[in-house]
Design an enzyme around this catalytic site. Structure first.
Site, PDB file in Angstrom:
ATOM      1  N   ASN A   3       0.855 -20.969  41.366  1.00 23.87           N
ATOM      2  CA  ASN A   3       1.931 -21.950  41.184  1.00 23.87           C
ATOM      3  C   ASN A   3       1.367 -23.226  41.808  1.00 23.87           C
ATOM      4  O   ASN A   3       1.525 -23.484  42.989  1.00 23.87           O
ATOM      5  CB  ASN A   3       3.216 -21.499  41.881  1.00 23.87           C
ATOM      6  CG  ASN A   3       3.834 -20.311  41.166  1.00 23.87           C
ATOM      7  OD1 ASN A   3       3.637 -20.121  39.963  1.00 23.87           O
ATOM      8  ND2 ASN A   3       4.573 -19.501  41.897  1.00 23.87           N
TER       9      ASN A   3
ATOM     10  N   LYS B 237      -2.289 -20.485  35.665  1.00 27.41           N
ATOM     11  CA  LYS B 237      -1.022 -19.841  35.292  1.00 27.41           C
ATOM     12  C   LYS B 237      -0.294 -20.861  34.439  1.00 27.41           C
ATOM     13  O   LYS B 237       0.092 -21.923  34.933  1.00 27.41           O
ATOM     14  CB  LYS B 237      -0.215 -19.504  36.543  1.00 27.41           C
ATOM     15  CG  LYS B 237       1.215 -19.016  36.277  1.00 27.41           C
ATOM     16  CD  LYS B 237       1.907 -18.622  37.596  1.00 27.41           C
ATOM     17  CE  LYS B 237       3.352 -18.195  37.363  1.00 27.41           C
ATOM     18  NZ  LYS B 237       4.012 -17.755  38.625  1.00 27.41           N
TER      19      LYS B 237
ATOM     20  N   GLU C  26       6.981 -18.554  34.309  1.00 28.82           N
ATOM     21  CA  GLU C  26       7.874 -18.834  35.442  1.00 28.82           C
ATOM     22  C   GLU C  26       7.939 -20.326  35.760  1.00 28.82           C
ATOM     23  O   GLU C  26       7.832 -20.739  36.909  1.00 28.82           O
ATOM     24  CB  GLU C  26       7.431 -18.031  36.676  1.00 28.82           C
ATOM     25  CG  GLU C  26       7.466 -16.528  36.437  1.00 28.82           C
ATOM     26  CD  GLU C  26       7.149 -15.695  37.659  1.00 28.82           C
ATOM     27  OE1 GLU C  26       6.349 -16.151  38.500  1.00 28.82           O
ATOM     28  OE2 GLU C  26       7.688 -14.583  37.760  1.00 28.82           O
TER      29      GLU C  26
ATOM     30  N   ARG D 218      -4.466 -16.657  33.060  1.00 35.55           N
ATOM     31  CA  ARG D 218      -3.633 -15.491  33.390  1.00 35.55           C
ATOM     32  C   ARG D 218      -2.738 -15.064  32.228  1.00 35.55           C
ATOM     33  O   ARG D 218      -2.202 -15.915  31.499  1.00 35.55           O
ATOM     34  CB  ARG D 218      -2.769 -15.778  34.610  1.00 35.55           C
ATOM     35  CG  ARG D 218      -3.581 -15.869  35.878  1.00 35.55           C
ATOM     36  CD  ARG D 218      -2.688 -16.215  37.044  1.00 35.55           C
ATOM     37  NE  ARG D 218      -2.145 -15.061  37.734  1.00 35.55           N
ATOM     38  CZ  ARG D 218      -0.873 -14.938  38.077  1.00 35.55           C
ATOM     39  NH1 ARG D 218       0.013 -15.856  37.744  1.00 35.55           N
ATOM     40  NH2 ARG D 218      -0.464 -13.883  38.748  1.00 35.55           N
TER      41      ARG D 218
ATOM     42  N   ARG E 134      10.660  -7.225  28.663  1.00 40.09           N
ATOM     43  CA  ARG E 134       9.664  -8.014  29.393  1.00 40.09           C
ATOM     44  C   ARG E 134       8.302  -7.321  29.394  1.00 40.09           C
ATOM     45  O   ARG E 134       7.264  -7.990  29.355  1.00 40.09           O
ATOM     46  CB  ARG E 134      10.149  -8.246  30.829  1.00 40.09           C
ATOM     47  CG  ARG E 134       9.126  -8.919  31.699  1.00 40.09           C
ATOM     48  CD  ARG E 134       9.700  -9.313  33.039  1.00 40.09           C
ATOM     49  NE  ARG E 134       8.626  -9.604  33.987  1.00 40.09           N
ATOM     50  CZ  ARG E 134       8.823  -9.836  35.267  1.00 40.09           C
ATOM     51  NH1 ARG E 134      10.039  -9.832  35.780  1.00 40.09           N
ATOM     52  NH2 ARG E 134       7.795 -10.084  36.069  1.00 40.09           N
TER      53      ARG E 134
ATOM     54  N   LYS F 252      -2.615  -8.568  35.034  1.00 42.32           N
ATOM     55  CA  LYS F 252      -2.152  -7.733  36.145  1.00 42.32           C
ATOM     56  C   LYS F 252      -2.297  -6.258  35.780  1.00 42.32           C
ATOM     57  O   LYS F 252      -2.269  -5.900  34.604  1.00 42.32           O
ATOM     58  CB  LYS F 252      -0.683  -8.027  36.468  1.00 42.32           C
ATOM     59  CG  LYS F 252      -0.471  -9.356  37.182  1.00 42.32           C
ATOM     60  CD  LYS F 252       0.964  -9.524  37.681  1.00 42.32           C
ATOM     61  CE  LYS F 252       1.117 -10.905  38.314  1.00 42.32           C
ATOM     62  NZ  LYS F 252       2.476 -11.143  38.857  1.00 42.32           N
TER      63      LYS F 252
ATOM     64  N   ASP G 138       5.169  -6.115  37.009  1.00 38.25           N
ATOM     65  CA  ASP G 138       4.780  -6.987  38.117  1.00 38.25           C
ATOM     66  C   ASP G 138       4.504  -6.229  39.408  1.00 38.25           C
ATOM     67  O   ASP G 138       5.383  -6.142  40.259  1.00 38.25           O
ATOM     68  CB  ASP G 138       5.900  -8.011  38.352  1.00 38.25           C
ATOM     69  CG  ASP G 138       5.445  -9.151  39.242  1.00 38.25           C
ATOM     70  OD1 ASP G 138       4.260  -9.198  39.583  1.00 38.25           O
ATOM     71  OD2 ASP G 138       6.292 -10.000  39.592  1.00 38.25           O
TER      72      ASP G 138
ATOM     73  N   GLU H 125      -6.266  -8.051  37.652  1.00 37.11           N
ATOM     74  CA  GLU H 125      -5.616  -8.683  38.811  1.00 37.11           C
ATOM     75  C   GLU H 125      -4.805  -7.624  39.543  1.00 37.11           C
ATOM     76  O   GLU H 125      -3.807  -7.130  39.038  1.00 37.11           O
ATOM     77  CB  GLU H 125      -4.706  -9.841  38.366  1.00 37.11           C
ATOM     78  CG  GLU H 125      -4.004 -10.533  39.535  1.00 37.11           C
ATOM     79  CD  GLU H 125      -3.143 -11.733  39.124  1.00 37.11           C
ATOM     80  OE1 GLU H 125      -3.602 -12.573  38.319  1.00 37.11           O
ATOM     81  OE2 GLU H 125      -2.000 -11.821  39.605  1.00 37.11           O
TER      82      GLU H 125
ATOM     83  N   GLU I 182       4.077  -7.682  47.991  1.00 36.67           N
ATOM     84  CA  GLU I 182       5.343  -8.290  47.599  1.00 36.67           C
ATOM     85  C   GLU I 182       6.454  -7.263  47.376  1.00 36.67           C
ATOM     86  O   GLU I 182       7.568  -7.439  47.841  1.00 36.67           O
ATOM     87  CB  GLU I 182       5.102  -9.102  46.320  1.00 36.67           C
ATOM     88  CG  GLU I 182       6.360  -9.674  45.714  1.00 36.67           C
ATOM     89  CD  GLU I 182       6.069 -10.466  44.449  1.00 36.67           C
ATOM     90  OE1 GLU I 182       4.892 -10.586  44.062  1.00 36.67           O
ATOM     91  OE2 GLU I 182       7.030 -10.980  43.861  1.00 36.67           O
TER      92      GLU I 182
HETATM   93  O1  GCW Z   1       5.391 -11.439  41.146  1.00 37.80           O
HETATM   94  C1  GCW Z   1       5.698 -12.694  40.777  1.00 37.80           C
HETATM   95  C2  GCW Z   1       5.991 -13.336  42.076  1.00 37.80           C
HETATM   96  C3  GCW Z   1       5.708 -14.804  42.099  1.00 37.80           C
HETATM   97  C4  GCW Z   1       4.299 -15.019  41.585  1.00 37.80           C
HETATM   98  C5  GCW Z   1       4.204 -14.465  40.172  1.00 37.80           C
HETATM   99  C6  GCW Z   1       2.822 -14.606  39.569  1.00 37.80           C
HETATM  100  C7  GCW Z   1       2.731 -16.726  42.157  1.00 37.80           C
HETATM  101  O2  GCW Z   1       7.322 -13.059  42.438  1.00 37.80           O
HETATM  102  O3  GCW Z   1       5.845 -15.252  43.419  1.00 37.80           O
HETATM  103  O4  GCW Z   1       3.954 -16.384  41.615  1.00 37.80           O
HETATM  104  O5  GCW Z   1       4.496 -13.106  40.204  1.00 37.80           O
HETATM  105  O6  GCW Z   1       2.063 -13.660  39.650  1.00 37.80           O
HETATM  106  O7  GCW Z   1       2.516 -15.640  39.016  1.00 37.80           O
END
Ligand code: GCW
Length: 714
Positions: A224, A301, A305, A338, A350, A374, A379, A401, A407
């Protein structure tokens, strides 16, 4: 009297009671107590000869000195009469006599691969540590020191190892104000305000730790992203870090905010097909490389989001990634683009969105683009099936990733050994080319002969004295690096190495603690999200349970979207009768996931909405089994607390107490997870808790009312 006191103080210092704050990570270099072994080592390393004088060779020598100073007697050089030689040097600097001993081993090595070999020459026994580059020599040195730390024999060494993956990177989600997104170990270690002039010595220790496990790149900034990092003021700071890391074989990378041409470039658009935008990025790349000739490239990215991206201008991921790739190409830089995308305008599951957005572009990215995916499609959950993209883009380099920071995993309080989770993902079979097409083979490029290969780990490091906020979680940084070097290593071996190097060589310590680490991963899954449940953490900070959350603006931000509990049952139907996300996997995989009776039970509720009365393989109903799984998770943490207490005699007091307090919190929070989730789901199952599941001591209302306004990392 006075002398006696000094003696007591000395004894205290030398005894187990001496504090160890964990700062030294796995590079403890503790004194080797086994005398025979120590004397052997002393003889082997007494005469150290090196060839070449680069910064990298200097740090390699320094590391050996540091290691020997810790592990051996202080007077070992004069004490030992040995005429054995330890030789260090890049192949180009070694004499023919020595390289002649190595046969054709070099031909099998990459530029980063090392050789450690024993031989006898001119009547002297010799050990050579070499490779095609100085960094390879450094990797060999760390391997050699690890052998000593693990008390392995140094006789008849014949080791040749190359990394199986080229880009082995930490991703720091660190902001310029030193907060860390999803960081639970203090503030960022990058002191941006005082850089470039103030060079925290910690940067060197960071580089040593990474080099010791083969990490060769670091993305300094949060995905971000803040465009300011690309301004001259900040690039000077980045250059200072790059200079410190260079001798250790570590390149720096930055996150590129897609709208930077507007924010810091004064342009009106960031459209990737606009000539002025293309020129701006090209010049920006030239400017960066003028300061940092070995700059690694950009991590991006985009359109995820709320981050800007090519779609803001009606363009697509290929347009965006290729435009940046063109700018970096003349300098050999790469773009890591990404695939973590999902959209508020897309109502489909999703879990399907990244695949839908990316797979159609297979083969269209430039050759210096690697798509970073990822491990799972949602997530970083405690457990996810492998991301379907890994089995679906044969013409596009894909980079793994993983998340090292926790988290959704109890943050830095809960002890979990993540290499176990990584191993499960890497061993998963995509069946893209039939049985045996594992994710590891996709990532190391061997399945489709890919030219770019990479693995990224979202770092769990902060400025806490022990780096990771919990001494046990240093193992996840360590393990990530080891798996990036060799994705086929076992979690068991990694735990073994880490424990030897970090704590003790005593098997009475190693065996129980290793067992505890290996079981911790399943324990966390069980007390948080058993049987394939996912994303039921409290909202925002993701700390603690929140299966009841249902009031957020975007449906897929709400836990109820994921568990779908109702009077009939629980779970997300992703089979053809539901979202049909399973169709994104190879037929062999999809068939297994689709079939309620064949679907691995640990992923059951990921793929199926299952009736409360459904009978699992062990004969229990789903409801009873769910409850028992939660209890199992709690019980395992109780065992972890116990195990740790039993190994007290083998651990220094400071780390013992630290881990002990954290494990006790974990135990308390595991019960919190169990009780909150079971009380919530019980509203739908309308059934009593089975025997052997402890009764909650608080009400559901109590749990729902808990509030953590300042939970970290948010
Ligand atoms: O898991 C989510 C997180 C965000 C993160 C996002 C991502 C960096 O809650 O905080 O932002 O993934 O991987 O881009």
């Amino acid at each position: 009297m006075y002398k006696g006191k000094i003696l007591i103080i000395l004894c205290l210092i030398c005894s187990k009671g001496f504090a160890n704050d964990g700062y030294k990570l796995w590079l403890q270099y503790d004194y080797i107590k086994n005398e025979t072994l120590r004397l052997d080592y002393q003889a082997d390393v007494k005469n150290l000869v090196h060839f070449g004088d680069t910064e990298t060779i200097k740090v390699a020598l320094k590391e050996l000195e540091l290691g020997f100073a810790g592990m051996l007697d202080s007077n070992y050089k004069s004490q030992s009469k040995s005429n054995s030689v330890l030789i260090l040097g890049n192949r180009a600097n070694l004499s023919k006599d020595i390289t002649g001993q190595l046969g054709n081993t070099f031909t099998k090595l990459t530029d980063e691969g090392f050789i450690i070999k024993s031989f006898t020459l001119k009547g002297k026994s010799q050990i050579v540590i070499t490779g095609k580059s100085d960094v390879a020599v450094l990797y060999g040195v760390y391997h050699f020191l690890r052998l000593m730390q693990m008390n392995s024999s140094l006789k008849n060494l014949n080791i040749a190892e190359s990394p199986k993956i080229d880009f082995r990177l930490l991703n720091h989600w660190d902001n310029l104000d030193r907060t860390v997104e999803r960081g639970y170990a203090g503030f960022s270690i990058w002191d941006w305000h005082r850089l470039p002039d103030y060079k925290d010595p910690r940067y060197i220790d960071y580089a040593r730790a990474n080099a010791s496990i083969g990490i060769n790149g670091t993305v300094l900034t949060n995905v971000n992203a803040n465009a300011l990092i690309l301004t001259p003021q900040y690039l000077d700071k980045v250059e200072a870090l790059a200079t410190i890391f260079r001798p250790y074989g570590i390149k720096v990378y930055l996150t590129a905010r897609f709208s930077a041409p507007i924010e810091i470039g004064g342009l009106e658009t960031a459209d990737p097909l606009d000539a002025a935008v293309i020129k701006w990025w090209k010049e920006k790349a030239d400017e960066i490389y003028a300061k940092i000739p070995d700059f690694g490239g950009f991590l991006v990215k985009a359109n995820s989001e709320g981050q800007p991206g090519p779609q803001n201008y009606g363009r697509n991921h290929v347009d965006g990634a290729n435009m940046l790739a063109e700018a970096l190409k003349p300098h050999n830089g790469i773009v890591m683009w990404r695939a973590f995308v999902y959209s508020e305008h897309d109502v489909s599951d999703r879990a399907k969105q990244a695949y839908s957005e990316f797979v159609p572009y297979d083969g269209q990215f430039k050759d210096n683009v690697i798509v970073q995916v990822k491990n799972g499609a949602i997530d970083f959950q405690p457990r996810e099936p492998f991301h379907p993209m890994f089995g679906a883009m044969p013409k596009t380099p894909l980079m793994m990733e993983f998340q090292i920071t926790q988290e959704y995993l109890g943050q830095s309080t809960h002890s979990i050994f993540l290499p176990k989770q990584y191993e499960e993902v890497l061993e998963s079979d995509t069946y893209r080319k039939g049985k045996g097409s594992t994710v590891a083979k996709v990532i190391d490029g061997s399945l489709d002969n890919k030219k770019l290969t990479g693995m990224a780990g979202v770092s769990n490091i902060g400025n806490d004295i022990n780096w990771t906020g919990n001494p046990m979680l240093q193992a996840n940084w360590y393990g990530f690096g080891r798996l990036a070097w060799n994705p086929y290593l076992s979690a068991d071996d990694i735990a073994d190495e880490w424990l030897h190097c970090t704590f003790s060589n005593d098997e009475k310590f190693i065996q129980p603690v290793k067992d505890m680490m290996l079981k911790s991963t399943e324990a966390v899954v069980n007390y948080m999200t058993p049987l394939g449940l996912h994303h039921i953490m409290a909202t925002g900070h993701h700390y603690g349970p929140g299966p009841w959350v249902s009031d957020l603006s975007r449906p897929e931000w709400n836990p109820v979207y994921y568990h779908k509990a109702d009077s009939l049952g629980i779970g997300f139907d992703r089979t053809p009768t539901g979202s049909n996300a399973t169709a994104q996997y190879a037929p062999e995989v999809a068939t297994t996931f689709n079939n309620l009776d064949n679907c691995p039970e640990e992923l059951l509720l990921w793929f199926h909405h299952v009736s409360w009365a459904y009978k699992l393989k062990n004969g229990n109903t789903l409801w009873n089994n769910l409850a028992l799984k939660y209890q199992e998770g709690v019980d395992e943490v109780a065992t972890m607390v116990n195990t740790w207490n039993n190994v007290k005699p083998y651990v220094d007091e400071e780390r013992f107490n630290d881990v002990n307090m954290l494990l006790n919190i974990q135990y308390k929070e595991a019960k919190w997870w169990r009780d909150a989730c079971l009380l919530y789901f019980q509203q739908y199952s309308k059934q009593p808790l089975p025997e052997n599941v402890e009764k909650p001591t608080e009400t559901l209302e109590h749990f729902e009312a808990l509030n953590f306004p300042f939970a970290p990392g948010n």
